[in-house]
Write a protein that holds these residues in place. Structure first.
Motif, PDB file in Angstrom:
ATOM      1  N   ASN A  67       0.800  -1.224   0.000  1.00 56.74           N
ATOM      2  CA  ASN A  67       0.000   0.000   0.000  1.00 56.74           C
ATOM      3  C   ASN A  67       0.832   1.273   0.000  1.00 56.74           C
ATOM      4  O   ASN A  67       0.278   2.355   0.179  1.00 56.74           O
ATOM      5  N   ARG A 107      -0.355   4.054  -2.213  1.00 56.22           N
ATOM      6  CA  ARG A 107      -1.508   4.828  -1.715  1.00 56.22           C
ATOM      7  C   ARG A 107      -1.027   6.025  -0.900  1.00 56.22           C
ATOM      8  O   ARG A 107      -1.538   7.130  -1.046  1.00 56.22           O
ATOM      9  N   TYR A 108      -0.054   5.788  -0.017  1.00 54.61           N
ATOM     10  CA  TYR A 108       0.467   6.876   0.809  1.00 54.61           C
ATOM     11  C   TYR A 108       1.115   7.949  -0.064  1.00 54.61           C
ATOM     12  O   TYR A 108       0.937   9.145   0.174  1.00 54.61           O
ATOM     13  N   LEU A 150      -1.642   9.856  -1.790  1.00 53.70           N
ATOM     14  CA  LEU A 150      -2.286  10.830  -0.900  1.00 53.70           C
ATOM     15  C   LEU A 150      -1.420  12.075  -0.729  1.00 53.70           C
ATOM     16  O   LEU A 150      -1.935  13.200  -0.698  1.00 53.70           O
ATOM     17  N   ILE A 181      -9.528  11.729  -2.893  1.00 57.59           N
ATOM     18  CA  ILE A 181      -8.939  11.136  -1.680  1.00 57.59           C
ATOM     19  C   ILE A 181      -9.600   9.792  -1.373  1.00 57.59           C
ATOM     20  O   ILE A 181      -8.919   8.813  -1.045  1.00 57.59           O
ATOM     21  N   SER A 182     -10.916   9.727  -1.489  1.00 59.02           N
ATOM     22  CA  SER A 182     -11.609   8.471  -1.170  1.00 59.02           C
ATOM     23  C   SER A 182     -11.239   7.378  -2.170  1.00 59.02           C
ATOM     24  O   SER A 182     -11.106   6.219  -1.785  1.00 59.02           O
ATOM     25  N   LYS A 238      -7.773   6.014  -1.234  1.00 56.91           N
ATOM     26  CA  LYS A 238      -7.800   5.220  -0.007  1.00 56.91           C
ATOM     27  C   LYS A 238      -8.552   3.897  -0.163  1.00 56.91           C
ATOM     28  O   LYS A 238      -8.156   2.887   0.415  1.00 56.91           O
ATOM     29  N   LYS A 239      -9.627   3.891  -0.936  1.00 57.48           N
ATOM     30  CA  LYS A 239     -10.546   2.754  -0.871  1.00 57.48           C
ATOM     31  C   LYS A 239     -10.688   1.934  -2.142  1.00 57.48           C
ATOM     32  O   LYS A 239     -11.509   1.033  -2.165  1.00 57.48           O
TER      33      LYS A 239
END
Length: 158
Positions: free
Chosen positions: A53, A56-57, A60, A150-151, A154-155
Motif C-alpha cells: 500500500n 496509496r500513501y 495521498l 482522496i476516497s 484510499k478505498k
C-alpha cells in the motif's frame, strides 16, 4: 540412653539448594519459540502490507500537493487535469496496463466507480474527471472533487 543425648547425635536439617532459573524448563522454551514466531509473523505481514500500500500513501501526498498548488493558482480546470493525471498514474501502477491506459470519458468514470464502489463517481462533480473538463462551459467543483479523489485513493479495490 538419654533422649537428649540421642537427639544431640542427629545432624541438622539441610535444605536443598534453591531451584535455579537456568536451564529453563521445556515449557518456557516452547513459549519463547511461539512468541518469537508470532513477532516474526507480525513483522513480516506488516512489512508486506506496508509495501503493498505504499503507492496509496504516496498518492495521498501527491493529492495534497496538488490541492496546495490549486490553493495558490485557483484554476479549477487545472486542478481537475492534475487529479485525473494522478488517478490514471495510480491506476496504471495497480491494474493491468492494457485495460487502463486507453480509458477516457465515460469509460474512465465507470472504471473509477467499479474499482471503488463509490456512487459519487456517477454524480456531476465526478464528470470533471471525464470529458467534461475539456468543455469550456463547465467548471469543475473542487470542493466535491477533492474528497472524491482522496476516497478513491484510499478505498479502491486493487
Amino acid at each position: 540412653m538419654d533422649q537428649q543425648v540421642i537427639l544431640g547425635q542427629l545432624r541438622a536439617n539441610h535444605l536443598p539448594e534453591a531451584v535455579g532459573y537456568w536451564p529453563l524448563a521445556i515449557g518456557w522454551w516452547v513459549l519463547a519459540g511461539c512468541l518469537l514466531t508470532f513477532i516474526i509473523l507480525v513483522f513480516y505481514f506488516s512489512l508486506r502490507y506496508w509495501r503493498k500500500n505504499r503507492y496509496r500513501y504516496q498518492g495521498l501526498k501527491l493529492a495534497q500537493k496538488i490541492y496546495k498548488s490549486y490553493e495558490q493558482h485557483g484554476n479549477d480546470r487545472q486542478y481537475a487535469h492534475d487529479c485525473n493525471r494522478l488517478l490514471k498514474k495510480l491506476a496504471l501502477h495497480v491494474f493491468i496496463r492494457q485495460d487502463i491506459a486507453s480509458l477516457n470519458g465515460k469509460d474512465w468514470l465507470e472504471f473509477l466507480y467499479c474499482s471503488s464502489g463509490n456512487e459519487q463517481f456517477k454524480q456531476p462533480a465526478a464528470a470533471a474527471l471525464g470529458s467534461s473538463r475539456f468543455n469550456p462551459d463547465e467548471e469543475p467543483d473542487v470542493t466535491q472533487l477533492h474528497p472524491l479523489i482522496i476516497s478513491w485513493i484510499k478505498k479502491h479495490h486493487a
